[in-house]
Motif scaffolding. Structure first.
Motif: not given
Length: 559
Positions: A491-493, A495-497, A499-500, A503, A529, A532, A536
Motif C-alpha cells: 500500500g501507500q498509506d 493506516a490503510r495498509t 487496516q487491510d 481485516d 485501528l 476500525h 468491523r
C-alpha cells in the motif's frame, strides 16, 4: 616452515578461542579486579569472540551459497567487524581493537612476517584507543606478544645446490613466540599494577588475551599450548579464583564512577575526536575503537545520561548498554542466592517490550535490527535468571538455531530449559500471558506453546528498495503488510495498509488483537485501528503496547 593463516585456520582460530574462553570464563571472571572488580571480564571476552566467530561463519555461509570459499582478507575483516559489533566491557573492547589492527595487516598477507607486523600494529592501535593506558593490563601483554613475535628467528630454506636461503620466520614460529611472550608478560602484571599484587592475581584481560593467542597457536600448529601458569614466581602471592574483596566503604561500595556505558556509534572521525575529549572529562576507563564510520565506545561515568547524550551529538548511537556497578557489587557481596524454581527468558526487539516483559517477570535480551544476540548472550541471560527451570522465548525465526545452542549449553550447566519456537514478539507476549510458575513445568510449557501457536503475527513496515514479493513488486517507500512472515498487502498509506492487514488476519476469526507501536509510529495510529476493529469485528478486544525503537512501525498479533 608452517602454513599461511588461511580462511580455514582463521575459522578454526575463532572456534578454538571460543571453546577455550568458555572453559576459562569463570576463572577469568573471578580474578577481575581492575579497572572495576565486577567479575565479568571472562564473560565479556567470550561474548566478544563469539560475535567475531559468528561474523566469520556468516562469510563462509554466504560464499558457500555461491559455490565459492572466502579469501583470507574476507575472513579476517569479518573477524574484526564481528568483534567490533559485539565487543563487551573494557577488555572486550580492547580485544576488538587488537583484532581490527591485526586484520588490517593480515588482509595483505597471512604468513609469518605479516603476523609480526599485525601484532605490532594491533598493540599500537589498542594503546592509542585507550585514553589513559596503564601498564600491567591487557595492553602490556599485547605489547610483549608483539615484541616476542619480532624476535622470532628467521626460517631457512635450502637452496638448490647453493647456500640456504634466509626467509622470514614461519607462521607457527611467530605464533609460538607471541604466545610465550604474552604468558611471560602476564606473570609480571602484579609487579606492574598494585591492585593486582594486593589481590594476588594476574590481570584478567591479559589472561584472556593469552588464551586467544594460545588458540591462534593451536590453529596454525595443530597442538594445544601449555596452560597458563597460575603464579608469576616464588615472590608473588598465588592467584586465586576467590571473588575480589569488596571496595573500602562497605560491601557494596565502588571505587570510581557508578556506571559503565557502552554503545556502537556511527560518526565521522572529527566527531569522534570531540567525543573522546568530552567523555574523558566525564569519566574514566575510556576506550573508543573502530573506524570507517563505525565505532565502539566504552566509558565509566557517574552520569550515564550525559555519556549517551554525547554520543547523540557525535552521531547515531545504538545498541546502548548501561551497567550500574554498585548493583553488580551488591550481588557479588550477597553471595550465591538460592535459585528460583522457574523463570522465563525472552528476546524482545524494543525497550518498551523489554519493560513490559520484565514487569511480567521475564528476564529480557534486547535485539536490534541486524544485531541479533548470540548464543553466549542468551546463555548469560539464562544464568542471570538464576532458576532451576527456564522457558526460552526467542521471538524470531532467525534465532531458532542460536536459541537451541544456548539451551543446550545451559542444560550442560544443570538448568532444565524448554525452548518454545516463538517466531515473533507478539507470540512471546501471548505465551508470557498464560505463564504460571506454580504449575508443573511440562504443563506450563504446553500452555505457553499452545498460546504462542494460536497467535497469528503480522507487521506493517516500509520497503527500503524495489523487490519482488508474494504480493507483487514493491518500490522503495511502499508500505508493506506482512502476515506470518509473508508480504500480503502493498500500500501507500500506513493506516490503510494496517487496516487491510487486520481485516485479513481476522477473516478467520479471533478474540484479541495486540498492537505494538514503534516510537516513530504516528500518534493517531493506535486509536484509528482500535476504532476500525470495533466497527468491523464485533466481540474482538484490542490491546495496545508501546514497543520503543522497533524495526517496523507496527507489530500485530491476533489470538
Amino acid at each position: 616452515m608452517g602454513r599461511d593463516l588461511d580462511p580455514a585456520a582463521i575459522r578454526a582460530w575463532c572456534a578454538l578461542a571460543l571453546d577455550a574462553l568458555g572453559r576459562e570464563r569463570e576463572e577469568i571472571d573471578a580474578i577481575n579486579v581492575y579497572p572495576v572488580a565486577d567479575g565479568d571480564t571472562g564473560t565479556n571476552l567470550y561474548l566478544t569472540v563469539e560475535a567475531a566467530g559468528q561474523a566469520v561463519e556468516a562469510v563462509f555461509t554466504a560464499h558457500a551459497a555461491g559455490g565459492t570459499t572466502p579469501g583470507p582478507a574476507d575472513a579476517v575483516r569479518a573477524l574484526a567487524h564481528g568483534a567490533l559489533i559485539g565487543a563487551r566491557g573494557n577488555s572486550g573492547t580492547i580485544l576488538a581493537q587488537l583484532l581490527r589492527g591485526m586484520a588490517g595487516v593480515l588482509a595483505r598477507g597471512c604468513d609469518g612476517p605479516h603476523l609480526v607486523e599485525a601484532l605490532h600494529t594491533a598493540s599500537a592501535a589498542a594503546r592509542q584507543a585507550v585514553a589513559h593506558p596503564v601498564e600491567g593490563t591487557i595492553l602490556s601483554v599485547a605489547a610483549a606478544a608483539a615484541r616476542a613475535a619480532g624476535d622470532a628467528g628467521p626460517a631457512r630454506a635450502a637452496g638448490e645446490g647453493g647456500p640456504a636461503l634466509v626467509v622470514g620466520p614461519s607462521l607457527e614460529a611467530v605464533a609460538r613466540a607471541a604466545y610465550e611472550g604474552a604468558r611471560a608478560a602476564l606473570e609480571e602484571t602484579p609487579a606492574q599494577l598494585a591492585v593486582l599484587a594486593r589481590a594476588g592475581v594476574v590481570d584478567a584481560g591479559g589472561r584472556g588475551l593469552v588464551t586467544v593467542l594460545g588458540a591462534l597457536l593451536e590453529a596454525v600448529s595443530g597442538e594445544s599450548p601449555a596452560r597458563t601458569r597460575r603464579r608469576r614466581g616464588t615472590d608473588a602471592p598465588r592467584p586465586t579464583t576467590a571473588a575480589p574483596a569488596p571496595a573500602p566503604g562497605g560491601p557494596c561500595a565502588v571505587d570510581g564512577p557508578a556506571y559503565e556505558v557502552i554503545y556502537l556509534l556511527e560518526a565521522d572521525d572529527d566527531a569522534v575526536a570531540r567525543l573522546r575529549a568530552r567523555l574523558d572529562a566525564l569519566g574514566d576507563s575510556l576506550v573508543v575503537v573502530g573506524g570507517d564510520g563505525l565505532w565502539n565506545v566504552h566509558v565509566h561515568v557517574d552520569d550515564a545520561g550525559a555519556a549517551v547524550e554525547a554520543g547523540i551529538e557525535a552521531g547515531r548511537p545504538h545498541r546502548i548498554r548501561v551497567t550500574h556497578f554498585a548493583g553488580e557489587a551488591a550481588k557479588a557481596a550477597a553471595g550465591p542466592a538460592e535459585p528460583v524454581q522457574r523463570a522465563v527468558v525472552a528476546v524482545v526487539p524494543g525497550e518498551g517490550l523489554a519493560e513490559l516483559c520484565a514487569r511480567a517477570g521475564a528476564t529480557t535480551v534486547l535485539a536490534r535490527p541486524g544485531e541479533a544476540p548470540g548464543s553466549g548472550e542468551l546463555v548469560d541471560a539464562i544464568r542471570r535468571a538464576h532458576a532451576r527451570e527456564v522457558v526460552l522465548l526467542p521471538n524470531a525465526t532467525e534465532l531458532r538455531h542460536t536459541a537451541a545452542a544456548a539451551a543446550q549449553q545451559a542444560r550442560t550447566e544443570g538448568v532444565r530449559v524448554a525452548l518454545i519456537p516463538t517466531r515473533a514478539a507478539v507470540q512471546g507476549i501471548a505465551a508470557l500471558a498464560v505463564h504460571e510458575p506454580g504449575r508443573r513445568f511440562d504443563e506450563d510449557v504446553v500452555a505457553m506453546t499452545a498460546a504462542a501457536g494460536a497467535t497469528r503475527y503480522g507487521e506493517v513496515a516500509l520497503a527500503e528498495h524495489q523487490s519482488f514479493t508474494s504480493a507483487g513488486v514493491c518500490q522503495a517507500g511502499d508500505v508493506l503488510g506482512l502476515i506470518d512472515g509473508d508480504v500480503a498487502v502493498i500500500g501507500q498509506d500506513l493506516a490503510r495498509t494496517a487496516q487491510d492487514v487486520l481485516d485479513r488476519m481476522l477473516s478467520g476469526g479471533g478474540e484479541l488483537v495486540t498492537l505494538v507501536l514503534a516510537a516513530d509510529a504516528p500518534p493517531s495510529l493506535a486509536a484509528g485501528l482500535e476504532a476500525h476493529v470495533r466497527a468491523r469485528h464485533l466481540a474482538v478486544d484490542t490491546c495496545v503496547h508501546h514497543g520503543g525503537r522497533l524495526h517496523a512501525p507496527l507489530l500485530i498479533g491476533v489470538e
